[in-house]
Motif scaffolding. Structure first.
Motif, PDB file in Angstrom:
ATOM      1  N   ARG A 106       0.814  -1.229   0.000  1.00 57.56           N
ATOM      2  CA  ARG A 106       0.000   0.000   0.000  1.00 57.56           C
ATOM      3  C   ARG A 106       0.841   1.270   0.000  1.00 57.56           C
ATOM      4  NH1 ARG A 106      -5.411  -0.038   3.241  1.00 57.56           N
ATOM      5  NH2 ARG A 106      -5.536   1.768   1.908  1.00 57.56           N
ATOM      6  N   HIS A 107       2.095   1.188   0.450  1.00 55.60           N
ATOM      7  CA  HIS A 107       2.942   2.375   0.528  1.00 55.60           C
ATOM      8  C   HIS A 107       4.045   2.400  -0.524  1.00 55.60           C
ATOM      9  CE1 HIS A 107       0.918   2.384   4.432  1.00 55.60           C
ATOM     10  NE2 HIS A 107       1.059   3.688   4.348  1.00 55.60           N
ATOM     11  N   SER A 108       3.930   1.555  -1.521  1.00 59.01           N
ATOM     12  CA  SER A 108       4.941   1.481  -2.574  1.00 59.01           C
ATOM     13  C   SER A 108       4.390   2.016  -3.890  1.00 59.01           C
ATOM     14  CB  SER A 108       5.384   0.030  -2.788  1.00 59.01           C
ATOM     15  OG  SER A 108       6.008  -0.466  -1.638  1.00 59.01           O
ATOM     16  N   ASP A 109       5.252   2.726  -4.604  1.00 57.21           N
ATOM     17  CA  ASP A 109       4.910   3.158  -5.962  1.00 57.21           C
ATOM     18  C   ASP A 109       5.374   2.110  -6.966  1.00 57.21           C
ATOM     19  OD1 ASP A 109       3.775   5.651  -5.226  1.00 57.21           O
ATOM     20  OD2 ASP A 109       5.778   6.476  -4.975  1.00 57.21           O
ATOM     21  N   VAL A 110       6.465   1.441  -6.641  1.00 59.73           N
ATOM     22  CA  VAL A 110       7.018   0.379  -7.477  1.00 59.73           C
ATOM     23  C   VAL A 110       7.336  -0.792  -6.563  1.00 59.73           C
ATOM     24  CG1 VAL A 110       8.941  -0.300  -8.973  1.00 59.73           C
ATOM     25  CG2 VAL A 110       8.030   2.028  -9.111  1.00 59.73           C
ATOM     26  N   LEU A 111       6.947  -1.975  -6.971  1.00 59.62           N
ATOM     27  CA  LEU A 111       7.225  -3.169  -6.188  1.00 59.62           C
ATOM     28  C   LEU A 111       8.213  -4.037  -6.959  1.00 59.62           C
ATOM     29  CD1 LEU A 111       6.526  -4.942  -3.710  1.00 59.62           C
ATOM     30  CD2 LEU A 111       4.753  -5.989  -5.109  1.00 59.62           C
ATOM     31  N   VAL A 112       9.334  -4.352  -6.327  1.00 58.52           N
ATOM     32  CA  VAL A 112      10.338  -5.208  -6.935  1.00 58.52           C
ATOM     33  C   VAL A 112      10.348  -6.513  -6.153  1.00 58.52           C
ATOM     34  CG1 VAL A 112      12.792  -5.487  -7.476  1.00 58.52           C
ATOM     35  CG2 VAL A 112      11.727  -3.221  -7.633  1.00 58.52           C
ATOM     36  N   ALA A 113      10.142  -7.603  -6.846  1.00 55.38           N
ATOM     37  CA  ALA A 113      10.155  -8.919  -6.210  1.00 55.38           C
ATOM     38  C   ALA A 113      11.330  -9.711  -6.754  1.00 55.38           C
ATOM     39  CB  ALA A 113       8.843  -9.648  -6.484  1.00 55.38           C
ATOM     40  N   LEU A 114      12.064 -10.353  -5.864  1.00 54.86           N
ATOM     41  CA  LEU A 114      13.188 -11.192  -6.254  1.00 54.86           C
ATOM     42  C   LEU A 114      12.853 -12.637  -5.951  1.00 54.86           C
ATOM     43  CD1 LEU A 114      16.105  -9.061  -4.753  1.00 54.86           C
ATOM     44  CD2 LEU A 114      15.161  -8.969  -7.060  1.00 54.86           C
ATOM     45  N   TRP A 115      13.241 -13.531  -6.851  1.00 51.74           N
ATOM     46  CA  TRP A 115      12.988 -14.952  -6.657  1.00 51.74           C
ATOM     47  C   TRP A 115      14.230 -15.721  -7.062  1.00 51.74           C
ATOM     48  CZ3 TRP A 115      10.714 -18.754 -10.506  1.00 51.74           C
ATOM     49  CH2 TRP A 115      10.426 -19.985  -9.889  1.00 51.74           C
ATOM     50  N   ASP A 116      14.647 -16.666  -6.248  1.00 49.51           N
ATOM     51  CA  ASP A 116      15.860 -17.426  -6.529  1.00 49.51           C
ATOM     52  C   ASP A 116      15.604 -18.645  -7.407  1.00 49.51           C
ATOM     53  OD1 ASP A 116      14.602 -19.184  -4.822  1.00 49.51           O
ATOM     54  OD2 ASP A 116      16.113 -19.065  -3.254  1.00 49.51           O
ATOM     55  N   GLY A 117      14.374 -18.838  -7.848  1.00 49.86           N
ATOM     56  CA  GLY A 117      14.042 -19.957  -8.708  1.00 49.86           C
ATOM     57  C   GLY A 117      13.780 -21.255  -7.964  1.00 49.86           C
ATOM     58  N   GLU A 118      13.887 -21.210  -6.644  1.00 50.21           N
ATOM     59  CA  GLU A 118      13.668 -22.402  -5.827  1.00 50.21           C
ATOM     60  C   GLU A 118      12.219 -22.457  -5.347  1.00 50.21           C
ATOM     61  OE1 GLU A 118      15.970 -24.806  -5.169  1.00 50.21           O
ATOM     62  OE2 GLU A 118      17.306 -23.714  -6.538  1.00 50.21           O
ATOM     63  N   GLN A 119      11.742 -23.676  -5.127  1.00 46.81           N
ATOM     64  CA  GLN A 119      10.402 -23.861  -4.566  1.00 46.81           C
ATOM     65  C   GLN A 119      10.352 -23.257  -3.162  1.00 46.81           C
ATOM     66  OE1 GLN A 119       7.752 -25.154  -6.103  1.00 46.81           O
ATOM     67  NE2 GLN A 119       6.448 -24.864  -4.337  1.00 46.81           N
ATOM     68  N   ALA A 120       9.279 -22.589  -2.825  1.00 42.44           N
ATOM     69  CA  ALA A 120       9.132 -21.954  -1.511  1.00 42.44           C
ATOM     70  C   ALA A 120       9.081 -23.005  -0.406  1.00 42.44           C
ATOM     71  CB  ALA A 120       7.868 -21.102  -1.475  1.00 42.44           C
ATOM     72  N   ASP A 121       9.646 -22.630   0.745  1.00 42.97           N
ATOM     73  CA  ASP A 121       9.595 -23.467   1.948  1.00 42.97           C
ATOM     74  C   ASP A 121       8.325 -23.076   2.691  1.00 42.97           C
ATOM     75  OD1 ASP A 121       9.825 -24.672   4.435  1.00 42.97           O
ATOM     76  OD2 ASP A 121      11.916 -24.065   4.725  1.00 42.97           O
ATOM     77  N   GLU A 122       7.351 -23.949   2.722  1.00 44.77           N
ATOM     78  CA  GLU A 122       6.051 -23.646   3.330  1.00 44.77           C
ATOM     79  C   GLU A 122       6.140 -23.381   4.823  1.00 44.77           C
ATOM     80  OE1 GLU A 122       3.261 -23.182   1.572  1.00 44.77           O
ATOM     81  OE2 GLU A 122       4.343 -23.619  -0.266  1.00 44.77           O
ATOM     82  N   THR A 123       7.249 -23.745   5.464  1.00 44.40           N
ATOM     83  CA  THR A 123       7.369 -23.514   6.906  1.00 44.40           C
ATOM     84  C   THR A 123       7.878 -22.121   7.224  1.00 44.40           C
ATOM     85  OG1 THR A 123       9.653 -24.349   7.034  1.00 44.40           O
ATOM     86  CG2 THR A 123       7.864 -25.958   7.283  1.00 44.40           C
ATOM     87  N   LYS A 124       8.333 -21.383   6.223  1.00 41.80           N
ATOM     88  CA  LYS A 124       8.866 -20.033   6.428  1.00 41.80           C
ATOM     89  C   LYS A 124       7.777 -18.998   6.153  1.00 41.80           C
ATOM     90  CE  LYS A 124      13.361 -20.853   7.000  1.00 41.80           C
ATOM     91  NZ  LYS A 124      14.341 -20.114   7.692  1.00 41.80           N
ATOM     92  N   PRO A 125       7.847 -17.829   6.794  1.00 40.26           N
ATOM     93  CA  PRO A 125       6.835 -16.802   6.581  1.00 40.26           C
ATOM     94  C   PRO A 125       6.698 -16.379   5.124  1.00 40.26           C
ATOM     95  CG  PRO A 125       8.220 -16.247   8.445  1.00 40.26           C
ATOM     96  CD  PRO A 125       8.828 -17.457   7.803  1.00 40.26           C
TER      97      PRO A 125
END
Length: 127
Positions: A106-125
């Protein structure tokens, strides 16, 4: 200004890049600083120390976000909520991370998302 929750990884990478370019950083934390530092957002003491080092920079503004009153109070002390597997604590912790994410969006004009290409760990936030 760069907005980030300063979790280990891309968040701290973005903060470092901003600070190197003399850009201010607002650290919007999902819970009180001490509880967040102890949370599963950080793998080890090295990452926790890096978190503190960034927060101690003069160009970094700390913002500890507040859960809406309608959600009630944490079911336990934040230090417990930050890591507990007890369902009520885990649910409240996930709400805290959602509030932080919503704040960033809500407070961003531009959102930059980074992804390492790995499957997400469901136990992490962030998983």
């Amino acid at each position: 200004m760069v907005l980030t929750s300063l979790a280990q990884g891309a968040d701290t990478l973005a903060a470092h890049a901003a600070l190197e370019c003399a850009i201010r950083v607002r650290a919007a934390l999902p819970m009180p600083r001490s509880a967040y530092r102890a949370s599963s957002s950080f793998d080890d003491d090295e990452a926790r120390n890096e978190f503190e080092k960034i927060l101690d920079q003069p160009n970094v503004e700390l913002l500890e976000l507040v859960i809406p009153e309608s959600a009630g109070q944490p079911p336990d002390d934040w230090a417990v909520v930050a890591n507990s597997k007890e369902p009520a604590c885990a649910e409240f912790r996930h709400l805290a991370y959602a509030v932080a994410g919503l704040y960033l969006v809500r407070h961003s004009d531009v959102l930059v998302a980074l992804w390492d290409g790995e499957q997400a760990d469901e136990t992490k936030p962030s998983g």
